[in-house]
Design a protein around this motif. Structure first.
Motif, PDB file in Angstrom:
ATOM      1  N   THR A 137     -10.739   7.324   0.990  1.00  0.00           N
ATOM      2  CA  THR A 137     -10.497   5.920   1.308  1.00  0.00           C
ATOM      3  C   THR A 137      -9.437   5.365   0.358  1.00  0.00           C
ATOM      4  O   THR A 137      -9.187   5.921  -0.713  1.00  0.00           O
ATOM      5  N   GLY A 138      -8.823   4.262   0.754  1.00  0.00           N
ATOM      6  CA  GLY A 138      -7.775   3.637  -0.058  1.00  0.00           C
ATOM      7  C   GLY A 138      -8.295   3.320  -1.452  1.00  0.00           C
ATOM      8  O   GLY A 138      -9.420   2.847  -1.614  1.00  0.00           O
ATOM      9  N   SER A 161       0.850  -1.195   0.000  1.00  0.00           N
ATOM     10  CA  SER A 161       0.000   0.000   0.000  1.00  0.00           C
ATOM     11  C   SER A 161       0.882   1.240   0.000  1.00  0.00           C
ATOM     12  O   SER A 161       2.093   1.159   0.255  1.00  0.00           O
ATOM     13  N   GLY A 174      -4.637   1.708   9.698  1.00  0.00           N
ATOM     14  CA  GLY A 174      -6.076   1.556   9.435  1.00  0.00           C
ATOM     15  C   GLY A 174      -6.844   2.860   9.310  1.00  0.00           C
ATOM     16  O   GLY A 174      -8.044   2.848   9.025  1.00  0.00           O
ATOM     17  N   THR A 175      -6.187   3.992   9.533  1.00  0.00           N
ATOM     18  CA  THR A 175      -6.901   5.275   9.419  1.00  0.00           C
ATOM     19  C   THR A 175      -7.041   5.660   7.939  1.00  0.00           C
ATOM     20  O   THR A 175      -6.254   5.205   7.102  1.00  0.00           O
ATOM     21  N   PRO A 176      -8.046   6.501   7.606  1.00  0.00           N
ATOM     22  CA  PRO A 176      -8.198   6.907   6.203  1.00  0.00           C
ATOM     23  C   PRO A 176      -7.027   7.796   5.756  1.00  0.00           C
ATOM     24  O   PRO A 176      -6.305   8.339   6.594  1.00  0.00           O
ATOM     25  N   GLN A 227      -4.556   0.090   2.057  1.00  0.00           N
ATOM     26  CA  GLN A 227      -4.917   0.688   3.356  1.00  0.00           C
ATOM     27  C   GLN A 227      -3.668   1.188   4.052  1.00  0.00           C
ATOM     28  O   GLN A 227      -2.595   0.603   3.891  1.00  0.00           O
ATOM     29  N   LYS A 228      -3.818   2.234   4.856  1.00  0.00           N
ATOM     30  CA  LYS A 228      -2.687   2.683   5.671  1.00  0.00           C
ATOM     31  C   LYS A 228      -2.442   1.639   6.759  1.00  0.00           C
ATOM     32  O   LYS A 228      -3.398   1.027   7.257  1.00  0.00           O
ATOM     33  N   THR A 271      -4.235   7.042  -3.809  1.00  0.00           N
ATOM     34  CA  THR A 271      -3.933   6.206  -2.647  1.00  0.00           C
ATOM     35  C   THR A 271      -4.100   4.736  -3.049  1.00  0.00           C
ATOM     36  O   THR A 271      -4.943   4.401  -3.880  1.00  0.00           O
TER      37      THR A 271
END
Ligand code: AMP
Ligand code: MG
Length: 321
Positions: A224-225, A183, A201-203, A197-198, A194
Protein backbone atom coordinates in the motif's frame (compact mmCIF):
# COMPACT_ATOMS: atom_id res chain seq x y z
CA UNK A 1 30.30 -2.59 -11.53
CA UNK A 2 28.49 -5.91 -11.41
CA UNK A 3 26.43 -4.59 -8.51
CA UNK A 4 25.48 -1.45 -10.36
CA UNK A 5 24.25 -3.46 -13.33
CA UNK A 6 22.12 -5.71 -11.12
CA UNK A 7 20.52 -2.81 -9.37
CA UNK A 8 19.90 -0.97 -12.61
CA UNK A 9 18.08 -3.97 -14.05
CA UNK A 10 16.11 -4.38 -10.87
CA UNK A 11 15.14 -0.74 -10.80
CA UNK A 12 14.00 -0.86 -14.41
CA UNK A 13 11.70 -3.77 -13.72
CA UNK A 14 10.33 -2.11 -10.60
CA UNK A 15 9.64 0.96 -12.62
CA UNK A 16 7.90 -0.97 -15.37
CA UNK A 17 5.79 -2.87 -12.87
CA UNK A 18 4.63 0.17 -11.01
CA UNK A 19 3.93 2.88 -13.47
CA UNK A 20 2.74 1.42 -16.73
CA UNK A 21 -0.73 2.98 -16.68
CA UNK A 22 -0.05 6.37 -15.10
CA UNK A 23 1.67 9.47 -16.52
CA UNK A 24 4.86 10.02 -14.62
CA UNK A 25 8.27 11.68 -14.61
CA UNK A 26 11.44 9.83 -13.53
CA UNK A 27 14.91 11.05 -12.59
CA UNK A 28 17.82 8.62 -12.63
CA UNK A 29 20.91 9.36 -10.59
CA UNK A 30 23.97 7.65 -9.21
CA UNK A 31 24.55 8.33 -5.52
CA UNK A 32 25.54 6.40 -2.39
CA UNK A 33 27.33 3.96 -4.70
CA UNK A 34 24.17 2.83 -6.44
CA UNK A 35 21.72 3.69 -9.22
CA UNK A 36 18.56 5.41 -8.04
CA UNK A 37 15.24 6.23 -9.71
CA UNK A 38 12.89 8.86 -8.34
CA UNK A 39 9.46 8.74 -9.97
CA UNK A 40 6.59 11.15 -9.49
CA UNK A 41 3.06 10.72 -10.91
CA UNK A 42 3.05 14.18 -12.38
CA UNK A 43 4.67 16.19 -15.17
CA UNK A 44 5.88 18.60 -12.47
CA UNK A 45 9.47 17.53 -11.79
CA UNK A 46 10.53 20.16 -9.21
CA UNK A 47 10.31 17.62 -6.41
CA UNK A 48 12.71 15.31 -8.26
CA UNK A 49 15.41 17.98 -8.22
CA UNK A 50 14.79 18.58 -4.51
CA UNK A 51 14.96 14.81 -3.96
CA UNK A 52 18.31 14.54 -5.71
CA UNK A 53 19.70 17.48 -3.71
CA UNK A 54 18.54 15.87 -0.48
CA UNK A 55 20.21 12.54 -1.35
CA UNK A 56 23.47 14.30 -2.24
CA UNK A 57 23.32 16.31 1.01
CA UNK A 58 22.91 13.12 3.04
CA UNK A 59 25.70 11.39 1.13
CA UNK A 60 28.04 14.26 2.06
CA UNK A 61 27.01 14.04 5.69
CA UNK A 62 27.09 10.27 6.14
CA UNK A 63 29.50 8.67 3.66
CA UNK A 64 32.46 6.80 5.18
CA UNK A 65 34.58 7.60 2.14
CA UNK A 66 34.02 11.37 2.07
CA UNK A 67 36.69 12.46 4.54
CA UNK A 68 34.79 15.60 5.56
CA UNK A 69 31.56 13.78 6.42
CA UNK A 70 30.40 13.59 10.03
CA UNK A 71 30.89 9.82 9.96
CA UNK A 72 34.41 9.99 8.48
CA UNK A 73 35.42 12.63 11.08
CA UNK A 74 34.08 10.36 13.81
CA UNK A 75 36.00 7.41 12.38
CA UNK A 76 39.22 9.46 12.41
CA UNK A 77 38.71 10.83 15.92
CA UNK A 78 40.90 8.35 17.86
CA UNK A 79 38.67 8.23 20.91
CA UNK A 80 37.98 12.00 21.12
CA UNK A 81 34.50 13.55 21.33
CA UNK A 82 33.32 14.91 17.95
CA UNK A 83 30.59 17.47 17.26
CA UNK A 84 28.23 16.28 14.53
CA UNK A 85 25.03 17.62 12.95
CA UNK A 86 21.88 17.08 14.98
CA UNK A 87 20.62 14.83 12.18
CA UNK A 88 23.74 12.62 12.34
CA UNK A 89 23.36 12.27 16.11
CA UNK A 90 19.70 11.31 15.65
CA UNK A 91 20.52 8.74 12.97
CA UNK A 92 23.28 7.23 15.11
CA UNK A 93 20.81 6.96 17.99
CA UNK A 94 18.31 5.26 15.67
CA UNK A 95 21.02 2.89 14.41
CA UNK A 96 21.87 1.97 18.01
CA UNK A 97 18.18 1.26 18.67
CA UNK A 98 17.94 -1.00 15.61
CA UNK A 99 21.15 -2.76 16.66
CA UNK A 100 19.64 -3.45 20.07
CA UNK A 101 16.31 -4.62 18.61
CA UNK A 102 18.08 -7.03 16.23
CA UNK A 103 20.37 -8.33 19.00
CA UNK A 104 23.43 -6.92 17.22
CA UNK A 105 22.85 -8.61 13.87
CA UNK A 106 22.64 -5.13 12.38
CA UNK A 107 25.56 -3.30 13.98
CA UNK A 108 26.83 0.05 12.60
CA UNK A 109 30.20 -0.48 14.34
CA UNK A 110 31.05 -3.33 11.94
CA UNK A 111 33.15 -0.80 9.96
CA UNK A 112 36.65 -2.08 10.92
CA UNK A 113 35.60 -5.47 9.49
CA UNK A 114 34.10 -3.85 6.36
CA UNK A 115 37.47 -2.11 5.85
CA UNK A 116 39.47 -5.27 6.48
CA UNK A 117 37.61 -7.03 3.65
CA UNK A 118 38.17 -3.99 1.41
CA UNK A 119 34.50 -3.32 0.78
CA UNK A 120 34.84 0.46 1.09
CA UNK A 121 37.77 0.71 -1.34
CA UNK A 122 36.88 -2.10 -3.75
CA UNK A 123 40.40 -3.44 -3.18
CA UNK A 124 39.04 -6.63 -1.73
CA UNK A 125 41.11 -9.07 0.29
CA UNK A 126 40.51 -12.07 2.55
CA UNK A 127 41.83 -11.25 6.04
CA UNK A 128 43.45 -13.96 8.16
CA UNK A 129 41.38 -15.54 10.93
CA UNK A 130 43.64 -13.91 13.56
CA UNK A 131 43.10 -10.48 12.04
CA UNK A 132 39.33 -10.92 12.21
CA UNK A 133 39.49 -12.16 15.80
CA UNK A 134 41.49 -9.04 16.68
CA UNK A 135 38.71 -6.86 15.23
CA UNK A 136 35.87 -8.43 17.22
CA UNK A 137 36.34 -6.30 20.38
CA UNK A 138 35.95 -3.22 18.12
CA UNK A 139 32.48 -4.28 16.94
CA UNK A 140 30.04 -3.27 19.67
CA UNK A 141 27.28 -0.69 19.13
CA UNK A 142 26.91 -0.28 22.94
CA UNK A 143 30.19 1.62 22.94
CA UNK A 144 28.92 4.51 20.79
CA UNK A 145 28.42 7.41 23.21
CA UNK A 146 26.01 10.17 22.18
CA UNK A 147 25.36 13.31 24.24
CA UNK A 148 23.33 15.84 22.26
CA UNK A 149 25.44 16.54 19.18
CA UNK A 150 28.62 15.18 20.79
CA UNK A 151 29.59 11.65 19.79
CA UNK A 152 32.48 9.48 20.94
CA UNK A 153 33.81 6.14 19.77
CA UNK A 154 36.59 4.27 21.57
CA UNK A 155 39.91 4.40 19.71
CA UNK A 156 40.11 1.94 16.81
CA UNK A 157 36.35 1.66 16.42
CA UNK A 158 34.46 2.96 13.38
CA UNK A 159 30.90 3.44 12.22
CA UNK A 160 29.36 2.59 8.83
CA UNK A 161 25.76 3.58 8.15
CA UNK A 162 25.78 1.87 4.73
CA UNK A 163 23.11 -0.62 5.82
CA UNK A 164 20.61 2.11 6.76
CA UNK A 165 21.58 5.33 4.90
CA UNK A 166 19.76 4.61 1.63
CA UNK A 167 16.60 3.75 3.52
CA UNK A 168 16.92 6.90 5.61
CA UNK A 169 17.46 8.98 2.44
CA UNK A 170 14.32 7.42 0.91
CA UNK A 171 12.29 8.40 3.99
CA UNK A 172 13.56 11.98 3.70
CA UNK A 173 12.68 12.21 -0.02
CA UNK A 174 9.25 10.78 0.77
CA UNK A 175 8.82 13.74 3.16
CA UNK A 176 9.58 16.13 0.28
CA UNK A 177 6.96 14.44 -1.92
CA UNK A 178 4.41 14.72 0.89
CA UNK A 179 5.16 18.42 1.39
CA UNK A 180 4.73 18.95 -2.36
CA UNK A 181 1.46 16.96 -2.26
CA UNK A 182 2.58 14.45 -4.93
CA UNK A 183 2.67 10.67 -5.09
CA UNK A 184 5.26 8.39 -6.63
CA UNK A 185 7.80 5.66 -6.07
CA UNK A 186 11.43 5.87 -4.98
CA UNK A 187 13.96 3.21 -5.80
CA UNK A 188 17.34 3.74 -4.14
CA UNK A 189 19.36 0.63 -4.91
CA UNK A 190 17.49 -2.22 -3.23
CA UNK A 191 15.34 0.26 -1.29
CA UNK A 192 11.86 0.89 -2.69
CA UNK A 193 9.49 3.33 -1.03
CA UNK A 194 6.01 4.21 -2.24
CA UNK A 195 4.47 7.62 -1.58
CA UNK A 196 0.75 8.43 -1.55
CA UNK A 197 -1.64 6.69 -3.91
CA UNK A 198 -1.28 5.67 -7.53
CA UNK A 199 -3.43 7.88 -9.79
CA UNK A 200 -5.56 4.89 -10.85
CA UNK A 201 -6.13 3.87 -7.22
CA UNK A 202 -4.58 0.41 -7.62
CA UNK A 203 -1.99 -0.80 -5.06
CA UNK A 204 1.72 -0.55 -5.81
CA UNK A 205 3.54 -3.58 -7.20
CA UNK A 206 7.17 -4.14 -6.31
CA UNK A 207 9.11 -6.84 -8.15
CA UNK A 208 11.56 -9.02 -6.21
CA UNK A 209 14.69 -9.75 -8.21
CA UNK A 210 15.80 -13.33 -8.78
CA UNK A 211 19.13 -13.46 -6.89
CA UNK A 212 20.41 -16.04 -9.37
CA UNK A 213 19.55 -14.03 -12.47
CA UNK A 214 19.55 -10.24 -12.57
CA UNK A 215 17.24 -10.13 -15.58
CA UNK A 216 14.52 -12.20 -13.91
CA UNK A 217 12.09 -11.58 -11.10
CA UNK A 218 10.81 -14.10 -8.58
CA UNK A 219 7.45 -12.45 -8.23
CA UNK A 220 5.63 -9.31 -7.28
CA UNK A 221 4.80 -7.85 -3.89
CA UNK A 222 1.66 -5.81 -3.46
CA UNK A 223 2.15 -2.91 -1.07
CA UNK A 224 0.00 0.00 0.00
CA UNK A 225 1.05 3.63 -0.46
CA UNK A 226 3.58 4.74 2.13
CA UNK A 227 5.19 1.33 2.57
CA UNK A 228 8.84 0.49 1.98
CA UNK A 229 10.12 -2.80 0.56
CA UNK A 230 13.85 -3.08 1.13
CA UNK A 231 16.03 -5.96 -0.07
CA UNK A 232 19.42 -7.12 1.22
CA UNK A 233 21.13 -9.92 -0.64
CA UNK A 234 24.45 -11.67 -1.04
CA UNK A 235 24.33 -11.05 -4.82
CA UNK A 236 24.26 -7.25 -4.47
CA UNK A 237 27.98 -6.86 -3.75
CA UNK A 238 30.68 -9.51 -3.58
CA UNK A 239 34.10 -10.54 -4.80
CA UNK A 240 35.60 -13.88 -5.71
CA UNK A 241 39.00 -15.25 -4.74
CA UNK A 242 40.39 -18.75 -5.26
CA UNK A 243 36.97 -20.01 -6.29
CA UNK A 244 35.27 -18.67 -3.17
CA UNK A 245 32.65 -15.93 -3.16
CA UNK A 246 32.69 -13.34 -0.36
CA UNK A 247 29.68 -11.04 0.00
CA UNK A 248 29.30 -7.70 1.77
CA UNK A 249 26.86 -8.50 4.59
CA UNK A 250 29.05 -9.28 7.58
CA UNK A 251 28.18 -11.14 10.73
CA UNK A 252 29.21 -8.82 13.61
CA UNK A 253 29.95 -11.94 15.70
CA UNK A 254 32.64 -13.20 13.28
CA UNK A 255 33.62 -10.04 11.33
CA UNK A 256 33.28 -12.22 8.20
CA UNK A 257 30.57 -12.51 5.52
CA UNK A 258 27.49 -13.92 7.26
CA UNK A 259 27.11 -17.64 6.66
CA UNK A 260 23.44 -17.59 5.86
CA UNK A 261 21.17 -20.12 4.21
CA UNK A 262 19.38 -17.11 2.70
CA UNK A 263 20.33 -15.36 -0.50
CA UNK A 264 17.91 -12.43 -0.25
CA UNK A 265 15.67 -10.81 2.34
CA UNK A 266 12.99 -8.21 1.63
CA UNK A 267 11.45 -6.36 4.56
CA UNK A 268 8.20 -4.43 4.23
CA UNK A 269 7.65 -1.67 6.78
CA UNK A 270 6.34 1.86 7.10
CA UNK A 271 9.84 3.34 7.25
CA UNK A 272 12.57 2.59 4.72
CA UNK A 273 15.35 3.23 7.28
CA UNK A 274 13.82 0.62 9.55
CA UNK A 275 13.25 -1.85 6.69
CA UNK A 276 16.87 -1.29 5.53
CA UNK A 277 18.40 -2.03 8.94
CA UNK A 278 16.10 -5.01 9.55
CA UNK A 279 16.71 -6.53 6.08
CA UNK A 280 20.45 -6.62 6.82
CA UNK A 281 19.75 -8.13 10.26
CA UNK A 282 17.34 -10.79 8.96
CA UNK A 283 19.90 -11.84 6.36
CA UNK A 284 22.48 -12.34 9.12
CA UNK A 285 19.90 -14.21 11.22
CA UNK A 286 19.37 -16.93 8.60
CA UNK A 287 16.20 -18.76 7.55
CA UNK A 288 15.23 -20.40 10.81
CA UNK A 289 15.49 -17.30 13.00
CA UNK A 290 14.51 -14.64 10.43
CA UNK A 291 10.74 -15.28 10.36
CA UNK A 292 10.35 -15.16 14.14
CA UNK A 293 12.61 -12.09 14.30
CA UNK A 294 10.42 -10.33 11.69
CA UNK A 295 7.40 -11.12 13.85
CA UNK A 296 9.08 -9.78 17.00
CA UNK A 297 10.10 -6.64 15.10
CA UNK A 298 6.54 -6.28 13.80
CA UNK A 299 7.42 -6.13 10.09
CA UNK A 300 6.58 -8.28 7.07
CA UNK A 301 9.29 -10.14 5.20
CA UNK A 302 9.96 -12.29 2.13
CA UNK A 303 12.93 -14.62 2.47
CA UNK A 304 14.61 -16.34 -0.46
CA UNK A 305 16.67 -19.34 0.65
CA UNK A 306 19.75 -20.59 -1.18
CA UNK A 307 17.84 -23.77 -2.10
CA UNK A 308 15.22 -21.63 -3.91
CA UNK A 309 12.53 -21.86 -1.23
CA UNK A 310 10.55 -18.62 -0.72
CA UNK A 311 9.14 -17.95 2.75
CA UNK A 312 6.80 -15.10 3.66
CA UNK A 313 5.40 -13.77 6.91
CA UNK A 314 1.61 -14.04 7.35
CA UNK A 315 0.41 -10.75 5.89
CA UNK A 316 2.67 -10.55 2.84
CA UNK A 317 0.90 -10.36 -0.50
CA UNK A 318 3.38 -12.00 -2.86
CA UNK A 319 2.55 -13.39 -6.30
CA UNK A 320 5.30 -15.67 -7.65
CA UNK A 321 6.23 -15.23 -11.34
P1 AMP B 1 22.69 -3.66 3.13
O1 AMP B 1 22.99 -3.71 1.67
O2 AMP B 1 21.66 -2.67 3.52
O3 AMP B 1 22.41 -5.02 3.71
O4 AMP B 1 24.00 -3.12 3.85
C1 AMP B 1 25.24 -3.71 3.67
C2 AMP B 1 26.32 -2.67 3.91
O5 AMP B 1 26.28 -2.28 5.29
C3 AMP B 1 27.70 -3.26 3.67
O6 AMP B 1 28.21 -2.89 2.40
C4 AMP B 1 28.53 -2.66 4.83
O7 AMP B 1 28.97 -1.37 4.48
C5 AMP B 1 27.52 -2.54 5.95
N1 AMP B 1 27.32 -3.77 6.73
C6 AMP B 1 27.71 -5.04 6.44
N2 AMP B 1 27.27 -5.90 7.38
C7 AMP B 1 26.59 -5.17 8.30
C8 AMP B 1 25.90 -5.48 9.51
N3 AMP B 1 25.78 -6.74 9.96
N4 AMP B 1 25.32 -4.46 10.19
C9 AMP B 1 25.42 -3.18 9.75
N5 AMP B 1 26.05 -2.82 8.63
C10 AMP B 1 26.62 -3.80 7.89
MG1 MG C 1 20.20 -2.62 4.99
Amino acid sequence: MKRVLLILLCAVCLFAGCTKQAPHTTKELFAMDTVMHLTVYSQEDGVLKQGEEEIRRLEKLLSVTNENSDIARLNQSKGQWVTVAEETARLLTLAKDYAKQTEGRFDPTVYPAVQAWGFTTDQNRVPLKEELEGLLPLVDYNQIEIKGTQVRLPKGMGVDLGAIAKGYAADKVKGLYETAGVSGILSLGGNVLTVGQKPDGTPFSVAIQDPANAADTLGVLTVTGGQAAVTSGDYQRYFEQNGMRYHHILDPKTAAPAISDLTSVTVIANSAAKADAYATALFVAGKEKALSLAETLNVQAVLVAKDGQILCTDKVQFTPS
